[in-house]
Design a protein around this motif. Sequence first.
Motif, PDB file in Angstrom:
ATOM      1  N   LEU A 190     -12.498   3.251 -15.347  1.00 44.87           N
ATOM      2  CA  LEU A 190     -13.871   3.755 -15.364  1.00 44.87           C
ATOM      3  C   LEU A 190     -14.276   4.185 -16.762  1.00 44.87           C
ATOM      4  O   LEU A 190     -13.425   4.472 -17.605  1.00 44.87           O
ATOM      5  N   ASP A 191     -15.570   4.267 -17.002  1.00 41.37           N
ATOM      6  CA  ASP A 191     -16.064   4.790 -18.263  1.00 41.37           C
ATOM      7  C   ASP A 191     -15.957   6.320 -18.248  1.00 41.37           C
ATOM      8  O   ASP A 191     -15.821   6.923 -17.176  1.00 41.37           O
ATOM      9  N   PRO A 192     -16.003   6.968 -19.398  1.00 42.13           N
ATOM     10  CA  PRO A 192     -15.796   8.426 -19.447  1.00 42.13           C
ATOM     11  C   PRO A 192     -16.733   9.233 -18.554  1.00 42.13           C
ATOM     12  O   PRO A 192     -16.309  10.177 -17.888  1.00 42.13           O
ATOM     13  N   GLU A 193     -18.012   8.866 -18.491  1.00 44.54           N
ATOM     14  CA  GLU A 193     -18.961   9.639 -17.690  1.00 44.54           C
ATOM     15  C   GLU A 193     -18.648   9.522 -16.197  1.00 44.54           C
ATOM     16  O   GLU A 193     -18.644  10.526 -15.477  1.00 44.54           O
ATOM     17  N   LEU A 196     -15.716  11.777 -11.041  1.00 46.86           N
ATOM     18  CA  LEU A 196     -14.827  11.386  -9.944  1.00 46.86           C
ATOM     19  C   LEU A 196     -14.189  12.612  -9.300  1.00 46.86           C
ATOM     20  O   LEU A 196     -13.559  13.435  -9.972  1.00 46.86           O
ATOM     21  N   VAL A 197     -14.365  12.735  -7.991  1.00 51.25           N
ATOM     22  CA  VAL A 197     -13.732  13.794  -7.204  1.00 51.25           C
ATOM     23  C   VAL A 197     -12.633  13.157  -6.363  1.00 51.25           C
ATOM     24  O   VAL A 197     -12.891  12.242  -5.579  1.00 51.25           O
ATOM     25  N   THR A 198     -11.409  13.640  -6.525  1.00 50.75           N
ATOM     26  CA  THR A 198     -10.277  13.054  -5.802  1.00 50.75           C
ATOM     27  C   THR A 198      -9.933  13.907  -4.582  1.00 50.75           C
ATOM     28  O   THR A 198     -10.375  15.045  -4.443  1.00 50.75           O
ATOM     29  N   GLY A 199      -9.126  13.317  -3.709  1.00 57.71           N
ATOM     30  CA  GLY A 199      -8.707  14.016  -2.499  1.00 57.71           C
ATOM     31  C   GLY A 199      -7.703  13.172  -1.737  1.00 57.71           C
ATOM     32  O   GLY A 199      -7.421  12.026  -2.113  1.00 57.71           O
ATOM     33  N   PRO A 200      -7.132  13.712  -0.668  1.00 63.29           N
ATOM     34  CA  PRO A 200      -6.145  12.965   0.100  1.00 63.29           C
ATOM     35  C   PRO A 200      -6.759  11.744   0.768  1.00 63.29           C
ATOM     36  O   PRO A 200      -7.920  11.773   1.201  1.00 63.29           O
ATOM     37  N   ALA A 201      -5.985  10.679   0.849  1.00 64.83           N
ATOM     38  CA  ALA A 201      -6.458   9.437   1.460  1.00 64.83           C
ATOM     39  C   ALA A 201      -6.504   9.572   2.980  1.00 64.83           C
ATOM     40  O   ALA A 201      -5.531  10.007   3.603  1.00 64.83           O
ATOM     41  N   LEU A 248      -7.473   4.345 -11.086  1.00 60.49           N
ATOM     42  CA  LEU A 248      -8.925   4.221 -10.997  1.00 60.49           C
ATOM     43  C   LEU A 248      -9.585   4.854 -12.222  1.00 60.49           C
ATOM     44  O   LEU A 248     -10.530   4.281 -12.795  1.00 60.49           O
ATOM     45  N   ARG A 249      -9.110   6.014 -12.622  1.00 61.67           N
ATOM     46  CA  ARG A 249      -9.681   6.668 -13.808  1.00 61.67           C
ATOM     47  C   ARG A 249      -9.612   5.752 -15.035  1.00 61.67           C
ATOM     48  O   ARG A 249     -10.546   5.697 -15.835  1.00 61.67           O
ATOM     49  N   ALA A 271       0.824  -1.213   0.000  1.00 62.77           N
ATOM     50  CA  ALA A 271       0.000   0.000   0.000  1.00 62.77           C
ATOM     51  C   ALA A 271       0.855   1.259   0.000  1.00 62.77           C
ATOM     52  O   ALA A 271       0.522   2.247  -0.674  1.00 62.77           O
ATOM     53  N   GLU A 272       1.962   1.227   0.744  1.00 61.76           N
ATOM     54  CA  GLU A 272       2.808   2.422   0.845  1.00 61.76           C
ATOM     55  C   GLU A 272       3.491   2.759  -0.482  1.00 61.76           C
ATOM     56  O   GLU A 272       3.990   3.879  -0.664  1.00 61.76           O
ATOM     57  N   ALA A 273       3.538   1.805  -1.408  1.00 64.71           N
ATOM     58  CA  ALA A 273       4.147   2.070  -2.713  1.00 64.71           C
ATOM     59  C   ALA A 273       3.191   2.799  -3.652  1.00 64.71           C
ATOM     60  O   ALA A 273       3.602   3.269  -4.710  1.00 64.71           O
ATOM     61  N   TRP A 274       1.927   2.871  -3.250  1.00 64.71           N
ATOM     62  CA  TRP A 274       0.932   3.559  -4.062  1.00 64.71           C
ATOM     63  C   TRP A 274       0.717   4.968  -3.519  1.00 64.71           C
ATOM     64  O   TRP A 274       0.171   5.148  -2.429  1.00 64.71           O
ATOM     65  N   SER A 275       1.114   5.971  -4.285  1.00 67.93           N
ATOM     66  CA  SER A 275       0.781   7.341  -3.906  1.00 67.93           C
ATOM     67  C   SER A 275      -0.697   7.590  -4.174  1.00 67.93           C
ATOM     68  O   SER A 275      -1.338   6.858  -4.935  1.00 67.93           O
ATOM     69  N   ASP A 276      -1.236   8.633  -3.566  1.00 72.34           N
ATOM     70  CA  ASP A 276      -2.627   8.978  -3.839  1.00 72.34           C
ATOM     71  C   ASP A 276      -2.828   9.259  -5.327  1.00 72.34           C
ATOM     72  O   ASP A 276      -3.811   8.814  -5.938  1.00 72.34           O
ATOM     73  N   ALA A 277      -1.893   9.985  -5.911  1.00 72.00           N
ATOM     74  CA  ALA A 277      -2.010  10.349  -7.327  1.00 72.00           C
ATOM     75  C   ALA A 277      -2.025   9.106  -8.212  1.00 72.00           C
ATOM     76  O   ALA A 277      -2.800   9.022  -9.178  1.00 72.00           O
ATOM     77  N   ALA A 278      -1.177   8.113  -7.870  1.00 75.46           N
ATOM     78  CA  ALA A 278      -1.129   6.878  -8.664  1.00 75.46           C
ATOM     79  C   ALA A 278      -2.432   6.105  -8.546  1.00 75.46           C
ATOM     80  O   ALA A 278      -2.921   5.535  -9.522  1.00 75.46           O
ATOM     81  N   PHE A 279      -3.002   6.091  -7.351  1.00 70.36           N
ATOM     82  CA  PHE A 279      -4.274   5.391  -7.149  1.00 70.36           C
ATOM     83  C   PHE A 279      -5.370   6.031  -7.999  1.00 70.36           C
ATOM     84  O   PHE A 279      -6.090   5.333  -8.728  1.00 70.36           O
ATOM     85  N   TRP A 280      -5.511   7.351  -7.909  1.00 68.50           N
ATOM     86  CA  TRP A 280      -6.580   8.025  -8.645  1.00 68.50           C
ATOM     87  C   TRP A 280      -6.405   7.865 -10.155  1.00 68.50           C
ATOM     88  O   TRP A 280      -7.385   7.690 -10.891  1.00 68.50           O
TER      89      TRP A 280
END
Length: 391
Positions: free
Chosen positions: A247-250, A255-260, A243-244, A231-240
Amino acid sequence: MRTHVAIIGAGPAGLLLGQLLYQAGIDNTLIEHRSADYVLGRIRAGVLEQTTVELLERAGAAGRLHKQGLLHQGFELLFAGQRHRIDLHGLTGGKGVVVYGQSELTRDLMAARAAAGLPTIYEAAQVQPLDFDSSRPRVRYQQDGQMREIACDFIAGCDGFHGVCRASVPAASMRCFEKVYPFGWLGLLADTPPVGEELVYAHTERGFALCSQRSTTRSRYYLQVPLSDKAEAWSDAAFWQELRLRLDPETRERLVTGPALEKSIAPLRSFVTEPMRFGRLFLAGDAAHIVPPTGAKGLNLAASDVGFLAQALAQHYAEGSQQGLDGYSARSLARTWKAQRFSWWLTSLLHSAPDASLFDARMQRAELEAIVHSRAAARVLAENYVGLPLQ
């Protein structure tokens, strides 16, 4: 100290059992080796079947749930770049699920127990269930540097997969069934609005993803990842970003991102131990079985276990009958294996296995197409998702 029922484990299963027994006039004491704050701090799912809600109502702990819980009458199934709504309400004759965080549910049960003045022993070390194969079971534990004991009629093992209760049973007395999946879920909790009013389950070539929620302002997202990931190897930015891509375009646009607030990886496994009764020791919840989280059955199975057990104990103390206690294991296991089948099937359907062939991938796609184009197939999914009737 003496009590009718000693409950080992003060998570949701143990707390719910304690409240149900209290409502039936049965003395009970909870013993937990962690602190109350630790128990409350566990981040878990919160998709509740109607049967679980009804048990919480019986326990007198559903007031806040009815005010803050989110009733979901469907969910979105995303594959091949398109979302398809599974109409739970329409397919099941008006049923749905309630989204309510497990930590909030635990908080409600703790408050109900405190209001009733019921004993809970936290931070108990070296907990041991003893003599449960006799008519005089007891629980030994250490607190404040001293060994103490609780004499009881029965012991309920609600202490989870790694707890002492199942470990105290001789290996020759049980049979265990297990499947470990070759991937895990990377979960991220954030104070951001969900992508929609309902959950989104995504099957993609990059792997599974789930857009879940805890409230209208708090979201929980999951990504399928290799077991070797940390988990520590995944930054928040990398996760978001990942995830994008799933997902489908809509949905991506919403999607609203933010700090974990929290980020962790959970391995997936299916596990069942048979039987669930050993003399006067009864296993319930994760102490007896684990399901992959795909079908949201873990907490609901634990609730049905303690519902069955509370009913059996109430019958015993009111009528002197052993019938419910003798039938507890078979009754709980019948429901457990139905939930295991559904959770295994949904997990296999939505995830990309590392060793999957092109044929396997086409079979997944064909089954997904069958679900969204056949009302009968969709109804089977919906009926299992909202929860089968208690039997």
